[in-house]
Motif scaffolding. Structure first.
Motif, mmCIF file in Angstrom:
data_model
loop_
_atom_site.group_PDB
_atom_site.id
_atom_site.type_symbol
_atom_site.label_atom_id
_atom_site.label_comp_id
_atom_site.label_asym_id
_atom_site.label_seq_id
_atom_site.Cartn_x
_atom_site.Cartn_y
_atom_site.Cartn_z
ATOM 1 N N ASP A 39 0.837 -1.209 0.000
ATOM 2 C CA ASP A 39 0.000 0.000 0.000
ATOM 3 C C ASP A 39 0.870 1.257 0.000
ATOM 4 O OD1 ASP A 39 -2.210 -1.656 0.051
ATOM 5 O OD2 ASP A 39 -2.618 -1.345 2.187
ATOM 6 N N PHE A 40 1.947 1.228 0.776
ATOM 7 C CA PHE A 40 2.879 2.360 0.840
ATOM 8 C C PHE A 40 3.481 2.619 -0.544
ATOM 9 C CE2 PHE A 40 7.175 4.056 1.647
ATOM 10 C CZ PHE A 40 6.871 5.148 2.458
ATOM 11 N N ALA A 41 3.958 1.572 -1.187
ATOM 12 C CA ALA A 41 4.554 1.717 -2.527
ATOM 13 C C ALA A 41 3.523 2.219 -3.533
ATOM 14 C CB ALA A 41 5.144 0.387 -2.983
ATOM 15 N N GLN A 42 2.307 1.710 -3.448
ATOM 16 C CA GLN A 42 1.256 2.142 -4.379
ATOM 17 C C GLN A 42 0.931 3.620 -4.187
ATOM 18 O OE1 GLN A 42 -2.431 -0.054 -4.165
ATOM 19 N NE2 GLN A 42 -2.892 0.425 -6.288
ATOM 20 N N ARG A 43 0.908 4.057 -2.925
ATOM 21 C CA ARG A 43 0.645 5.476 -2.657
ATOM 22 C C ARG A 43 1.755 6.349 -3.248
ATOM 23 N NH1 ARG A 43 1.819 8.722 1.783
ATOM 24 N NH2 ARG A 43 2.461 6.933 3.007
ATOM 25 N N LEU A 44 3.008 5.903 -3.123
ATOM 26 C CA LEU A 44 4.120 6.671 -3.674
ATOM 27 C C LEU A 44 4.116 6.647 -5.204
ATOM 28 C CD1 LEU A 44 7.090 5.926 -1.264
ATOM 29 C CD2 LEU A 44 5.399 7.752 -1.191
ATOM 30 N N GLN A 45 3.588 5.590 -5.789
ATOM 31 C CA GLN A 45 3.431 5.582 -7.247
ATOM 32 C C GLN A 45 2.470 6.684 -7.661
ATOM 33 O OE1 GLN A 45 2.239 1.537 -8.009
ATOM 34 N NE2 GLN A 45 4.354 0.824 -8.199
ATOM 35 N N GLY A 46 1.438 6.878 -6.866
ATOM 36 C CA GLY A 46 0.458 7.916 -7.147
ATOM 37 C C GLY A 46 1.015 9.320 -7.036
ATOM 38 N N THR A 47 1.989 9.524 -6.148
ATOM 39 C CA THR A 47 2.588 10.854 -5.979
ATOM 40 C C THR A 47 3.801 11.053 -6.879
ATOM 41 O OG1 THR A 47 4.039 10.138 -4.168
ATOM 42 C CG2 THR A 47 1.850 10.974 -3.554
ATOM 43 N N GLY A 48 4.197 9.992 -7.598
ATOM 44 C CA GLY A 48 5.361 10.090 -8.477
ATOM 45 C C GLY A 48 6.684 9.957 -7.741
ATOM 46 N N GLU A 49 6.659 9.497 -6.494
ATOM 47 C CA GLU A 49 7.873 9.394 -5.694
ATOM 48 C C GLU A 49 8.464 7.982 -5.656
ATOM 49 O OE1 GLU A 49 7.313 12.717 -2.281
ATOM 50 O OE2 GLU A 49 5.861 11.080 -2.241
ATOM 51 N N PHE A 50 7.749 7.024 -6.189
ATOM 52 C CA PHE A 50 8.219 5.639 -6.171
ATOM 53 C C PHE A 50 9.117 5.373 -7.376
ATOM 54 C CE2 PHE A 50 7.856 1.195 -7.397
ATOM 55 C CZ PHE A 50 8.127 0.549 -6.215
ATOM 56 N N VAL A 51 10.242 4.727 -7.157
ATOM 57 C CA VAL A 51 11.126 4.324 -8.255
ATOM 58 C C VAL A 51 11.131 2.811 -8.388
ATOM 59 C CG1 VAL A 51 13.477 4.367 -9.167
ATOM 60 C CG2 VAL A 51 12.554 6.385 -7.996
ATOM 61 N N TRP A 88 14.974 -3.332 -0.214
ATOM 62 C CA TRP A 88 15.125 -1.894 -0.352
ATOM 63 C C TRP A 88 13.993 -1.296 -1.159
ATOM 64 C CZ3 TRP A 88 18.039 -5.122 -3.493
ATOM 65 C CH2 TRP A 88 17.871 -4.968 -4.856
ATOM 66 N N MET A 89 13.885 0.014 -1.055
ATOM 67 C CA MET A 89 12.975 0.794 -1.881
ATOM 68 C C MET A 89 13.733 2.043 -2.296
ATOM 69 S SD MET A 89 9.252 2.478 -0.980
ATOM 70 C CE MET A 89 8.412 0.899 -0.959
ATOM 71 N N VAL A 90 13.619 2.406 -3.556
ATOM 72 C CA VAL A 90 14.203 3.646 -4.043
ATOM 73 C C VAL A 90 13.065 4.623 -4.269
ATOM 74 C CG1 VAL A 90 15.523 4.755 -5.884
ATOM 75 C CG2 VAL A 90 16.162 2.461 -5.100
ATOM 76 N N ILE A 91 13.231 5.825 -3.734
ATOM 77 C CA ILE A 91 12.224 6.867 -3.888
ATOM 78 C C ILE A 91 12.871 8.079 -4.542
ATOM 79 C CG2 ILE A 91 10.792 6.075 -1.978
ATOM 80 C CD1 ILE A 91 12.123 8.219 -0.221
ATOM 81 N N ASP A 92 12.066 8.899 -5.156
ATOM 82 C CA ASP A 92 12.534 10.125 -5.813
ATOM 83 C C ASP A 92 11.716 11.267 -5.243
ATOM 84 O OD1 ASP A 92 13.681 11.946 -7.495
ATOM 85 O OD2 ASP A 92 12.988 11.011 -9.349
ATOM 86 N N VAL A 93 12.340 12.055 -4.363
ATOM 87 C CA VAL A 93 11.597 13.054 -3.592
ATOM 88 C C VAL A 93 12.251 14.428 -3.699
ATOM 89 C CG1 VAL A 93 10.656 11.378 -1.967
ATOM 90 C CG2 VAL A 93 12.882 12.393 -1.518
ATOM 91 N N ALA A 101 10.771 11.493 6.201
ATOM 92 C CA ALA A 101 9.357 11.342 6.576
ATOM 93 C C ALA A 101 8.791 10.034 6.020
ATOM 94 C CB ALA A 101 8.551 12.534 6.081
ATOM 95 N N LEU A 102 9.112 9.730 4.762
ATOM 96 C CA LEU A 102 8.601 8.494 4.167
ATOM 97 C C LEU A 102 9.234 7.267 4.826
ATOM 98 C CD1 LEU A 102 8.415 9.542 0.412
ATOM 99 C CD2 LEU A 102 6.513 9.234 2.027
ATOM 100 N N ALA A 103 10.518 7.340 5.150
ATOM 101 C CA ALA A 103 11.167 6.225 5.841
ATOM 102 C C ALA A 103 10.505 5.997 7.196
ATOM 103 C CB ALA A 103 12.658 6.497 6.014
ATOM 104 N N GLY A 104 10.124 7.080 7.860
ATOM 105 C CA GLY A 104 9.425 6.956 9.137
ATOM 106 C C GLY A 104 8.096 6.239 8.982
ATOM 107 N N GLU A 105 7.371 6.563 7.905
ATOM 108 C CA GLU A 105 6.102 5.876 7.654
ATOM 109 C C GLU A 105 6.317 4.396 7.381
ATOM 110 O OE1 GLU A 105 3.276 7.607 4.935
ATOM 111 O OE2 GLU A 105 4.171 9.579 5.243
ATOM 112 N N LEU A 106 7.318 4.095 6.563
ATOM 113 C CA LEU A 106 7.588 2.693 6.240
ATOM 114 C C LEU A 106 8.034 1.925 7.478
ATOM 115 C CD1 LEU A 106 7.645 0.609 3.981
ATOM 116 C CD2 LEU A 106 9.982 1.329 3.463
#
Length: 135
Positions: A39-51, A88-93, A101-106
């Motif tokens: 769910d976290f990854a899907q939400r970040l896909q929606g914001t364009g922050e998921f890599v 791991w997860m790669v994000i683009d923020v 903040a996102l690491a805290g949520e995860l």
């Protein structure tokens, strides 16, 4: 935008608050944990922050070059990567603060007894220069 690696450790990081090994979790607790991360990854896909993201298998081997004409050497004096890194997860923020903040949520993914793990995640910026030319 800058890319950051959110690194999950099996060990080597400070202990999580809810520090119960996954083999002690129920199948439902594991499913809830995995769903939280999906769910976290899907939400970040929606914001364009998921890599990208990947969980790692337990199997893994250290390999190094041992000289011309010699086969590669495996293992070594170091702890096995499979024991250290779970995935791991790669994000683009926009900022380092957003990455934190996102690491805290995860980190709040549920674990044993459905309680947040509060695990430590390592946050590392990715270098922006390519090591290999794509021309």
């Amino acid at each position: 935008m800058a890319k950051y690696l959110l690194l999950k450790h099996y060990r080597g990081a400070p202990a999580a608050v809810n520090d119960a090994p996954m083999h002690e979790w129920t199948p439902e607790e594991i499913d809830a944990h995995m769903q939280y991360m999906a769910d976290f990854a899907q939400r970040l896909q929606g914001t364009g922050e998921f890599v990208e993201e990947h969980a790692l298998a337990m199997a893994g081997t250290f390999v190094r070059y041992d000289g011309e004409g010699k086969p590669p050497v495996t293992d070594g004096p170091f702890a096995e990567t499979k024991d250290l890194i779970a995935g791991w997860m790669v994000i683009d923020v926009d900022s380092q603060e957003r990455a934190y903040a996102l690491a805290g949520e995860l980190s709040a993914a549920p674990g044993k007894d459905g309680k947040p793990i509060h695990e430590w995640l390592e946050v590392r910026p990715l270098l922006s220069e390519q090591l290999v030319s794509t021309d």
